[in-house]
Design a protein around this motif. Structure first.
Motif, mmCIF file in Angstrom:
data_model
loop_
_atom_site.group_PDB
_atom_site.id
_atom_site.type_symbol
_atom_site.label_atom_id
_atom_site.label_comp_id
_atom_site.label_asym_id
_atom_site.label_seq_id
_atom_site.Cartn_x
_atom_site.Cartn_y
_atom_site.Cartn_z
ATOM 1 N N ALA A 110 3.976 -3.923 -2.135
ATOM 2 C CA ALA A 110 3.934 -4.936 -2.989
ATOM 3 C C ALA A 110 3.747 -6.482 -2.051
ATOM 4 O O ALA A 110 3.165 -7.071 -2.209
ATOM 5 C CB ALA A 110 5.015 -5.265 -3.872
ATOM 6 N N TYR A 111 4.530 -6.439 -0.814
ATOM 7 C CA TYR A 111 4.417 -7.528 -0.121
ATOM 8 C C TYR A 111 3.792 -7.484 1.014
ATOM 9 O O TYR A 111 3.447 -8.725 1.746
ATOM 10 C CB TYR A 111 6.085 -7.810 0.151
ATOM 11 N N LEU A 112 3.567 -6.316 1.705
ATOM 12 C CA LEU A 112 2.829 -6.482 3.135
ATOM 13 C C LEU A 112 1.369 -5.695 2.973
ATOM 14 O O LEU A 112 0.531 -6.249 3.608
ATOM 15 C CB LEU A 112 3.860 -5.509 4.054
ATOM 16 N N PHE A 113 1.291 -4.585 2.321
ATOM 17 C CA PHE A 113 0.197 -3.887 2.383
ATOM 18 C C PHE A 113 -0.862 -4.019 1.276
ATOM 19 O O PHE A 113 -2.064 -4.029 1.774
ATOM 20 C CB PHE A 113 0.678 -2.029 2.469
ATOM 21 N N GLU A 114 -0.769 -4.272 0.152
ATOM 22 C CA GLU A 114 -1.610 -4.646 -0.735
ATOM 23 C C GLU A 114 -2.486 -6.145 -0.340
ATOM 24 O O GLU A 114 -1.897 -6.818 -0.257
ATOM 25 C CB GLU A 114 -1.140 -4.779 -2.342
ATOM 26 N N ARG A 119 -3.588 -7.690 -7.640
ATOM 27 C CA ARG A 119 -2.930 -6.452 -7.802
ATOM 28 C C ARG A 119 -1.580 -6.591 -6.831
ATOM 29 O O ARG A 119 -0.299 -6.150 -7.263
ATOM 30 C CB ARG A 119 -3.389 -5.234 -7.046
ATOM 31 N N LYS A 120 -1.571 -7.603 -5.990
ATOM 32 C CA LYS A 120 -0.183 -7.808 -5.289
ATOM 33 C C LYS A 120 0.832 -8.472 -6.163
ATOM 34 O O LYS A 120 2.149 -8.102 -5.964
ATOM 35 C CB LYS A 120 -0.605 -8.640 -4.127
ATOM 36 N N SER A 121 0.380 -9.621 -7.142
ATOM 37 C CA SER A 121 1.275 -10.186 -7.764
ATOM 38 C C SER A 121 1.724 -9.231 -8.961
ATOM 39 O O SER A 121 2.853 -9.209 -9.240
ATOM 40 C CB SER A 121 0.437 -11.108 -8.632
ATOM 41 N N THR A 122 0.808 -8.150 -9.346
ATOM 42 C CA THR A 122 1.338 -7.366 -10.276
ATOM 43 C C THR A 122 2.503 -6.601 -9.918
ATOM 44 O O THR A 122 3.430 -6.074 -10.530
ATOM 45 C CB THR A 122 0.217 -6.258 -11.012
ATOM 46 N N LEU A 123 2.358 -5.875 -8.630
ATOM 47 C CA LEU A 123 3.144 -5.081 -7.931
ATOM 48 C C LEU A 123 4.449 -5.790 -7.577
ATOM 49 O O LEU A 123 5.586 -5.166 -7.633
ATOM 50 C CB LEU A 123 2.455 -4.423 -6.420
ATOM 51 N N GLN A 124 4.474 -7.014 -7.153
ATOM 52 C CA GLN A 124 5.735 -7.820 -6.958
ATOM 53 C C GLN A 124 6.531 -7.996 -8.251
ATOM 54 O O GLN A 124 7.605 -7.836 -8.176
ATOM 55 C CB GLN A 124 5.260 -9.073 -6.159
ATOM 56 N N LYS A 125 5.770 -8.268 -9.234
ATOM 57 C CA LYS A 125 6.485 -8.429 -10.791
ATOM 58 C C LYS A 125 7.173 -6.935 -10.977
ATOM 59 O O LYS A 125 8.076 -7.232 -11.361
ATOM 60 C CB LYS A 125 5.440 -8.651 -11.731
ATOM 61 N N ALA A 126 6.559 -6.132 -10.917
ATOM 62 C CA ALA A 126 7.022 -4.734 -11.081
ATOM 63 C C ALA A 126 8.389 -4.373 -10.266
ATOM 64 O O ALA A 126 9.198 -3.956 -10.671
ATOM 65 C CB ALA A 126 5.974 -3.612 -10.910
ATOM 66 N N PHE A 127 8.104 -4.747 -9.116
ATOM 67 C CA PHE A 127 9.263 -4.435 -8.113
ATOM 68 C C PHE A 127 10.314 -5.006 -8.313
ATOM 69 O O PHE A 127 11.676 -4.816 -8.560
ATOM 70 C CB PHE A 127 8.802 -5.019 -6.576
ATOM 71 N N ASN A 128 10.194 -6.622 -8.538
ATOM 72 C CA ASN A 128 11.308 -7.502 -9.085
ATOM 73 C C ASN A 128 12.008 -7.326 -10.186
ATOM 74 O O ASN A 128 13.194 -7.517 -10.357
ATOM 75 C CB ASN A 128 10.937 -8.846 -8.734
ATOM 76 N N GLU A 129 11.037 -6.805 -11.344
ATOM 77 C CA GLU A 129 11.727 -6.887 -12.669
ATOM 78 C C GLU A 129 12.129 -5.636 -13.215
ATOM 79 O O GLU A 129 12.798 -5.426 -14.088
ATOM 80 C CB GLU A 129 10.626 -7.341 -13.578
#
Length: 207
Positions: A110-114, A119-129
């Motif tokens: 979410a924070y480094l590879f994408e 999609r990065k924003s979506t992955l970060q939201k899923a990770f944090n929430e």
């Protein structure tokens, strides 16, 4: 004591749990750091084919190589008495580390590879929430069920050190405060004299 060389990029990231364990054990080791790929891609491309799986970290012990970050960290824990006192305790420690590793891979994605920003924003939201609160909630329950002080056998193991490293490297470290037992554990590990000294003296890096 074996002759130990730990090779990784000039970053904390995947090598830092092993470094922390070696520091806590008071073990002498050679901390070999190579420039990160974005600082010296040519140098990394030359080094990459010489590694067992085209990646680092690498641990050299008396001339023999070990690859894969979790295998390296587990070896250090076993070698220096931080993997539990019995095979069952070792499995209990492994369980915690495996749970953390699964979440860590999602954090890195979410924070480094994408690269795609949407999609990065979506992955970060899923990770944090979802990913992070689920993990920390489960770890809080696990820690409480095992006495509340340490994850395994009422004593420090690599499970506690890896938990500490995971939590202090989170993008938002304040989230840990919602989980009092985990928060207390992180603070306790961070105050261990050898850990504290390593953190204070290690090279300052972005990751």
């Amino acid at each position: 004591m074996p002759a130990i060389k730990l090779t990784y990029f000039d970053l904390r990231a995947r090598a830092e749990p092993a470094r922390l364990i070696l520091a806590q054990a008071g073990a002498k080791f050679e901390d070999i750091r190579v420039p990160a790929p974005w600082d010296d891609m040519e140098g990394w491309q030359k080094m990459k084919p010489t590694t067992p799986y085209g990646q680092i970290p690498l641990l050299e012990v008396d001339g023999e190589l070990i690859s894969e970050s979790v295998a390296i960290t587990r070896y250090c824990a076993r070698e220096f008495g931080l993997a539990g006192k019995t095979t069952f305790e070792s499995a209990q420690a492994d369980e915690i580390v495996d749970a953390l590793q699964g979440a860590l891979e999602k954090q890195y994605e979410a924070y480094l590879f994408e690269k795609d920003e949407t999609r990065k924003s979506t992955l970060q939201k899923a990770f944090n929430e979802t990913v992070l609160p689920t993990l920390l909630g489960n770890l809080e329950k696990r820690l409480c069920s095992r006495g509340g002080d340490f994850f395994v056998g009422g004593a420090l193991t690599w499970a506690d050190i890896v938990t500490y490293n995971f939590c202090v490297e989170l993008p938002d470290k304040t989230v840990v405060e919602k989980y009092p037992k985990i928060s207390a554990l992180v603070a306790k590990v961070g105050e261990l004299p050898n850990i504290k000294a390593w953190v204070a003296s290690r090279p300052k890096t972005s990751l």
